[in-house]
Design a protein around this motif. Structure first.
Motif, PDB file in Angstrom:
ATOM      1  N   PHE A   1       0.826  -1.206   0.000  1.00  0.00           N
ATOM      2  CA  PHE A   1       0.000   0.000   0.000  1.00  0.00           C
ATOM      3  C   PHE A   1       0.865   1.263   0.000  1.00  0.00           C
ATOM      4  O   PHE A   1       0.535   2.260  -0.644  1.00  0.00           O
ATOM      5  N   VAL A   2       1.994   1.221   0.731  1.00  0.00           N
ATOM      6  CA  VAL A   2       2.897   2.372   0.711  1.00  0.00           C
ATOM      7  C   VAL A   2       3.493   2.548  -0.678  1.00  0.00           C
ATOM      8  O   VAL A   2       3.560   3.670  -1.201  1.00  0.00           O
ATOM      9  N   GLN A   3       3.915   1.446  -1.314  1.00  0.00           N
ATOM     10  CA  GLN A   3       4.469   1.551  -2.659  1.00  0.00           C
ATOM     11  C   GLN A   3       3.421   2.073  -3.643  1.00  0.00           C
ATOM     12  O   GLN A   3       3.734   2.854  -4.537  1.00  0.00           O
ATOM     13  N   PHE A   4       2.188   1.624  -3.477  1.00  0.00           N
ATOM     14  CA  PHE A   4       1.083   2.134  -4.291  1.00  0.00           C
ATOM     15  C   PHE A   4       1.008   3.662  -4.177  1.00  0.00           C
ATOM     16  O   PHE A   4       0.872   4.377  -5.172  1.00  0.00           O
ATOM     17  N   MET A   5       1.117   4.160  -2.955  1.00  0.00           N
ATOM     18  CA  MET A   5       1.062   5.600  -2.710  1.00  0.00           C
ATOM     19  C   MET A   5       2.240   6.315  -3.361  1.00  0.00           C
ATOM     20  O   MET A   5       2.072   7.382  -3.987  1.00  0.00           O
ATOM     21  N   LEU A   6       3.437   5.735  -3.257  1.00  0.00           N
ATOM     22  CA  LEU A   6       4.626   6.385  -3.806  1.00  0.00           C
ATOM     23  C   LEU A   6       4.576   6.446  -5.324  1.00  0.00           C
ATOM     24  O   LEU A   6       4.888   7.479  -5.934  1.00  0.00           O
ATOM     25  N   VAL A   7       4.187   5.336  -5.958  1.00  0.00           N
ATOM     26  CA  VAL A   7       4.136   5.315  -7.416  1.00  0.00           C
ATOM     27  C   VAL A   7       2.983   6.164  -7.925  1.00  0.00           C
ATOM     28  O   VAL A   7       3.087   6.828  -8.969  1.00  0.00           O
ATOM     29  N   LEU A   8       1.878   6.155  -7.196  1.00  0.00           N
ATOM     30  CA  LEU A   8       0.732   6.978  -7.569  1.00  0.00           C
ATOM     31  C   LEU A   8       1.141   8.441  -7.714  1.00  0.00           C
ATOM     32  O   LEU A   8       0.693   9.143  -8.627  1.00  0.00           O
ATOM     33  N   ASP A   9       2.022   8.906  -6.814  1.00  0.00           N
ATOM     34  CA  ASP A   9       2.416  10.311  -6.854  1.00  0.00           C
ATOM     35  C   ASP A   9       3.392  10.628  -7.973  1.00  0.00           C
ATOM     36  O   ASP A   9       3.738  11.795  -8.176  1.00  0.00           O
ATOM     37  N   ASP A  10       3.862   9.598  -8.716  1.00  0.00           N
ATOM     38  CA  ASP A  10       4.632   9.869  -9.925  1.00  0.00           C
ATOM     39  C   ASP A  10       3.840  10.704 -10.912  1.00  0.00           C
ATOM     40  O   ASP A  10       4.356  11.611 -11.567  1.00  0.00           O
ATOM     41  N   ASN A  11       2.545  10.377 -11.066  1.00  0.00           N
ATOM     42  CA  ASN A  11       1.760  11.040 -12.115  1.00  0.00           C
ATOM     43  C   ASN A  11       0.403  11.524 -11.649  1.00  0.00           C
ATOM     44  O   ASN A  11      -0.428  11.884 -12.467  1.00  0.00           O
TER      45      ASN A  11
END
Length: 490
Positions: free
Chosen positions: A25-35
């Motif tokens: 879930f944290v990785q989801f959040m980090l990658v989500l903020d890429d774009n």
């Protein structure tokens, strides 16, 4: 560090599932903020008074910090403790998200985005290293990477959906504020689920190597981002690229002489990992550029509103999930090499289908087929690439391997956006003087996606040539280096 007792090891194993959920879930959040900012940029411009050039740095500041600092923080995670570095990164990311959500001036938002990127650079490689250590067995690690890679890919596309929905229904500020519950939950739960782990022997951080490596990555990402804005003839773009090459040469020369290097050259010379990271670079370049170009195409050529453009990506998310579900099975049954070749070629076919989307095309008949094929290939590719790129990592270098992979992904994304978007823009500008503007924009979009398909095909060729034929995950994970275990997780 001391070894875990049998009881402690049993407790760790029992908590691996919940720990994986939190880390994903944290990785989801980090990658989500890429774009996640892509759809919301016009609203940010209107509310905060950004100039056109300044607005680009809302995106670029995150890329610059994330891509440039990964290598340094990945090695720090191995030395200082992966859980400690992960939690510090999550706390920093959450605080920066709050700054972004409450920003009243352009400089505040750009600064917040840079700090977000730094927090992501701390948390992402540390999280992947923790997963590597929590799942030492071949099959279970492959499945864990499958979930991890799929969730990461889903975060990249869901960012567009969430951005469109929140911008259209509420405010762009909520695309940052929604990070806070995830960050707080991770900070509360993870210390109870994952033991601390670090390199098994006392080593010192290679400070000159860290400065040179980080400087080279920051210069490279900055130069590529400037190139995408102003072209290859701009000295403000070429200068940082030349500096990046110089720093990289000095870095490699220094690492060869240092007793405890930041990146041992033997780590990079392992052919299986080198081929996987090379393929990841090509894959990231094509897919990051596709996501950016398709979102622009939907809004400018097909005239979708922000909310509609975001919702149009929902089938893409479904395709990612399907590919993720199939990927671990394909890797286990076929081997890493065949799974990657098939997935890259499927993604290339999807880009070719999308390249034909023209003004007046309907969603179901024009956009959807290419979107589904591309997303299926992407979902298949990401977990398999993670397995291949982390082949043979040990307790000593799990954070390093994760950081190298993440750095390659970020640099690949910067290369793709800079080069392919510039290619599309120049093609459109050339035709605009003698053709309809929508047709000119479509031709530029089509050319860029065809080049992206070529990059994916080259990636498939690279995998076919350099990865050993019929090598199964069990062989790959044990090649050259010892398998990972829990001895130093305390």
């Amino acid at each position: 560090m001391t070894s875990l007792s049998t009881a402690a090891t049993t407790n760790v194993v029992g908590r691996r599932g919940p720990a994986l959920v939190v880390l994903c879930f944290v990785q989801f959040m980090l990658v989500l903020d890429d774009n996640v900012v892509s759809v919301a940029l016009p609203s940010m411009r209107d509310d905060l008074g950004f100039s056109t050039a300044g607005l680009a740095w809302v995106v670029n500041a995150y890329f610059l910090a994330f891509g440039g600092l990964l290598l340094l923080f990945g090695r720090m995670a191995d030395l200082l403790g992966r859980r400690r570095v992960f939690l510090t990164g999550v706390a920093l990311f959450g605080a920066a998200s709050l700054v972004c959500g409450l920003a009243q001036e352009p400089w505040q938002l750009v600064t917040g985005r840079f700090i977000q990127g730094a927090g992501a650079a701390m948390a992402s490689p540390a999280a992947l290293a923790l997963i590597t250590l929590l799942f030492p067995g071949t099959e279970e690690r492959t499945k864990a990477f499958g979930i991890w890679g799929g969730i990461a890919g889903l975060g990249g596309t869901t960012g567009l959906v969430i951005s469109g929905a929140l911008t259209g229904l509420a405010s762009w500020r909520w695309i940052f504020l929604i990070n806070l519950p995830v960050a707080l939950a991770a900070l509360a739960l993870l210390p109870r689920l994952v033991p601390e782990s670090r390199a098994g022997r006392a080593v010192r951080l290679d400070v000159p190597g860290a400065l040179l490596g980080t400087g080279a990555l920051v210069s490279l990402v900055y130069g590529l981002l400037r190139t995408g804005q102003s072209g290859w003839g701009d000295t403000t773009a070429v200068g940082p690229l030349v500096l990046a090459v110089f720093l990289a040469v000095v870095f490699v020369a220094g690492e060869a002489r240092t007793a405890e290097p930041l990146v041992p050259l033997s780590f990079l010379s392992f052919r299986f990992r080198a081929a996987a990271n090379g393929a990841t670079l090509l894959f990231s370049a094509a897919m990051y550029a596709m996501a950016f170009l398709l979102m622009v195409h939907l809004q400018t050529v097909l005239h979708y509103r922000p909310l509609t453009a975001g919702l149009a990506y929902l089938p893409y998310c479904a395709g990612i999930l399907t590919g993720m579900w199939l990927s671990s099975r394909a890797v286990i049954r076929l081997g890493v090499r065949p799974a990657l070749i098939i997935s890259f070629l499927i993604s290339a076919a999807g880009l070719l289908l999308l390249s034909g989307v023209a003004p007046g095309d309907g969603y179901a008949s024009g956009v959807l087929p290419g979107m589904l094929v591309t997303s299926l290939g992407c979902g298949l590719s990401l977990p398999a690439l993670t397995v291949a790129a982390l082949t043979g990592t040990t307790e000593e270098n799990a954070g390093l391997g994760s950081a190298v992979l993440s750095s390659v992904q970020q640099v690949g994304g910067a290369v793709g956006v800079a080069v392919l978007v510039a290619l599309a823009t120049r093609r459109s500008d050339t035709l605009a003087a003698q053709d309809d503007l929508l047709h000119a924009a479509t031709e530029g979009f089509s050319l860029a996606l065809i080049v992206g398909a070529v990059l994916l095909t080259l990636g498939a060729v690279l995998i076919a040539v350099l990865l050993k034929r019929d090598q199964r995950p069990a062989d790959a994970l044990n090649a050259q280096e010892a398998p990972v275990n829990h001895r130093n997780c305390t």
